[in-house]
Design a protein around this motif. Sequence first.
Motif, PDB file in Angstrom:
ATOM      1  N   SER A  56       0.987  -0.767   0.215  1.00 15.91           N
ATOM      2  CA  SER A  56       0.320   0.348   0.036  1.00 15.91           C
ATOM      3  C   SER A  56       0.833   1.401  -0.352  1.00 15.91           C
ATOM      4  CB  SER A  56      -0.685   0.066   1.526  1.00 15.91           C
ATOM      5  OG  SER A  56      -1.329   0.677   1.321  1.00 15.91           O
ATOM      6  N   TYR A  85     -15.981   6.855   3.050  1.00 11.34           N
ATOM      7  CA  TYR A  85     -14.260   5.922   2.655  1.00 11.34           C
ATOM      8  C   TYR A  85     -15.277   5.406   1.490  1.00 11.34           C
ATOM      9  CZ  TYR A  85     -11.866   1.649   2.474  1.00 11.34           C
ATOM     10  OH  TYR A  85     -11.640   0.374   2.015  1.00 11.34           O
ATOM     11  N   CYS A 121     -13.985   2.840  -2.086  1.00 13.04           N
ATOM     12  CA  CYS A 121     -12.939   1.442  -2.700  1.00 13.04           C
ATOM     13  C   CYS A 121     -14.364   0.618  -3.070  1.00 13.04           C
ATOM     14  CB  CYS A 121     -12.842   0.682  -0.908  1.00 13.04           C
ATOM     15  SG  CYS A 121     -11.427  -0.367  -1.384  1.00 13.04           S
ATOM     16  N   SER A 172     -11.119  -5.224  -3.970  1.00 15.99           N
ATOM     17  CA  SER A 172      -9.812  -6.531  -5.033  1.00 15.99           C
ATOM     18  C   SER A 172     -10.075  -6.851  -6.335  1.00 15.99           C
ATOM     19  CB  SER A 172      -9.620  -7.769  -3.735  1.00 15.99           C
ATOM     20  OG  SER A 172     -10.167  -8.720  -4.120  1.00 15.99           O
ATOM     21  N   SER A 224      -9.797   4.354  -1.800  1.00 14.47           N
ATOM     22  CA  SER A 224      -8.405   3.549  -2.294  1.00 14.47           C
ATOM     23  C   SER A 224      -8.973   3.450  -3.684  1.00 14.47           C
ATOM     24  CB  SER A 224      -9.652   2.393  -1.244  1.00 14.47           C
ATOM     25  OG  SER A 224      -8.645   1.234  -1.851  1.00 14.47           O
ATOM     26  N   LYS A 275      -7.722   1.315  -7.129  1.00 13.62           N
ATOM     27  CA  LYS A 275      -6.754  -0.209  -7.923  1.00 13.62           C
ATOM     28  C   LYS A 275      -6.164   0.044  -8.802  1.00 13.62           C
ATOM     29  CE  LYS A 275      -7.506  -4.980  -8.453  1.00 13.62           C
ATOM     30  NZ  LYS A 275      -6.373  -5.235  -8.185  1.00 13.62           N
ATOM     31  N   ILE A 299      -5.019   6.019  -1.184  1.00 14.52           N
ATOM     32  CA  ILE A 299      -4.589   4.378  -0.959  1.00 14.52           C
ATOM     33  C   ILE A 299      -4.468   4.547  -2.174  1.00 14.52           C
ATOM     34  CG2 ILE A 299      -4.257   3.035   0.245  1.00 14.52           C
ATOM     35  CD1 ILE A 299      -6.245   4.588   2.750  1.00 14.52           C
ATOM     36  N   LYS A 300      -3.163   4.052  -2.412  1.00 17.33           N
ATOM     37  CA  LYS A 300      -3.248   3.245  -3.866  1.00 17.33           C
ATOM     38  C   LYS A 300      -2.036   2.127  -3.635  1.00 17.33           C
ATOM     39  CE  LYS A 300      -1.502   7.512  -6.482  1.00 17.33           C
ATOM     40  NZ  LYS A 300      -0.530   7.961  -6.434  1.00 17.33           N
ATOM     41  N   TRP A 307      -3.696  -1.990  -1.165  1.00 15.68           N
ATOM     42  CA  TRP A 307      -4.170  -2.607  -0.572  1.00 15.68           C
ATOM     43  C   TRP A 307      -4.810  -1.473   0.586  1.00 15.68           C
ATOM     44  CZ3 TRP A 307      -6.710  -7.221   0.092  1.00 15.68           C
ATOM     45  CH2 TRP A 307      -7.197  -7.490   0.790  1.00 15.68           C
ATOM     46  N   ALA A 308      -5.973  -1.364   1.004  1.00 18.15           N
ATOM     47  CA  ALA A 308      -6.366  -1.086   2.460  1.00 18.15           C
ATOM     48  C   ALA A 308      -6.921  -1.145   3.319  1.00 18.15           C
ATOM     49  CB  ALA A 308      -8.094   0.388   1.387  1.00 18.15           C
ATOM     50  N   GLN A 336      -8.981  -1.898   5.084  1.00 20.78           N
ATOM     51  CA  GLN A 336     -10.478  -1.843   4.859  1.00 20.78           C
ATOM     52  C   GLN A 336     -11.131  -1.969   6.606  1.00 20.78           C
ATOM     53  OE1 GLN A 336     -13.329  -1.959   1.600  1.00 20.78           O
ATOM     54  NE2 GLN A 336     -14.167  -3.616   2.444  1.00 20.78           N
TER      55      GLN A 336
END
Length: 378
Positions: free
Chosen positions: A172, A193, A195, A198, A224, A226, A255-256, A258-259, A261
Motif C-alpha cells: 500500500s 470511505y 473502495c 480487490s 482506495s 486499484k 490509498i494506492k 491495499w487498504a 478496510q
Amino acid sequence: MMCALAGLHDPILRWFRDHPSPPVAIVSDMFLGWTDELARQLSIRRYAFFPSGAFAISYVFSLWLELPQRKNPDDENETVSFPEIPNSPVYPWWQVSPVYRSYIKGDPNSEFIRDAFLGNMKSHGLLFNSFDRVEKVYLDYLVKKLGHDRVWSIGPVLSPPTIGPTERGGSSSVLPSEIVSWLDTCQDDTVVYVCFGSQAVLTNRQMMELTLGLEKSGVKFILSVKGATKGHDEENHGSIPLGFEDRVAGRGLVIKGWAPQVTILQHRAICAFLTHCGWNSTLESIMAGVPMLTWPMGADQFLNATLLVDQLDIAVRVCEGDESALDSDDLVKFLEETRGEKWAEKKARAKALSKAAFDAMSEGGSSFNNLEGFVRSL
C-alpha cells in the motif's frame, strides 16, 4: 476455473482410498460443486460452504434449476423474474450472472458448471457466511425448497482480532498507522470511505467523474484506488487525474494498493461507505455499523445492493454497472445526503444490525448455535 479444478477429482479420490484414516466429511465452497459426487463415491457427507449470502444463492439456484431465457435475445434490458424467491426479485438480463449468461445447452463445460451448482444443493448441508437478522427469510426459503433443515448461517466469518486487519492484503502507498492517525484528526461521522474491492478497476472516465465529485463536494474522504492489472488497458484504467491529490490535500486521503478496510470502517470518523457491494465488504460495513452508497458492478453485487437498499434500508443506490460512470454532480448530491437526517436514520439501523451481528456470533447467539448444530451433524 471451475472445470479445471475438477481435474483434482481422481487424485483426491486416490488419496482418500489410500489414506489409513481418511476424513469422514468434505466441506468445500460453492465453486467446487463436483465434490458432492466425489463424496457420494466415498460414501461420506459433503457440506457446501457459501462465501456469498443466502439471497444470492437462492437466486443462483433458481437460475440453474429453471434456466430462464430472454424472449428477445438482443434486448439486454429484458427482465428476468424470480416469483418463488421471497420479495420476488426482478433483474434486467445484463445484471444476471455472467456465468449463467454464457451457458450453452449441450456444451460439456456449460453442463458441467450447471451440474456443479445444482450439486451444491444436493449436498448434505449448506453453510452461509451470513446471519439470521439479515437473511432469515432466504435461509428459511432454502430450508423449505430443499426439504431439510441442514442450512446453517454461521457468520459473519471474519479474521480473528489476534490476526488484525492491518496485517492482511498486499502493499500500500500509505501505512495503516498513518491512515488511523489521519482519521483520528477528523470529527465523528464526517469521512466517506470509497473502495471498489480487490477486483474492480475503474476506467479513467469513471475515475474522472468520481474524483471530480469528491473534490466539488467538500466532504472529507478516503479513496482506495486499484491500478490496472492483467486484462486492463493501462492507458484507460486506474489513473488518478493529474493534480487531484494536491488539490484535496488535508481533506482527502488517497490509498494506492491495499487498504486496511476493516480498520477504516470501524473508525468513529467514518459516516458512509461508497462500495461495489461485494459480500465481504457488505458484511464488514454492517459489522462496523456504517451505511452504504451502493455501486454494484457484477456477480452477486446487484443482489447485495437490493438487500441493502430495498430490504434493510441501510443504503442508497447511486450507480449500477461496471461500464457506467456516476456523474460528478450526482455524486455531490449523494454525498450531501450523508449529512442529513435520513442518513442518520440509516446509520441507526446499521448500528442495530451491527449489534445483531455481534450478538449472533456470541455464545447463545444464532450463528454460534448454528455452528454447534453443524458440528453435531458432523
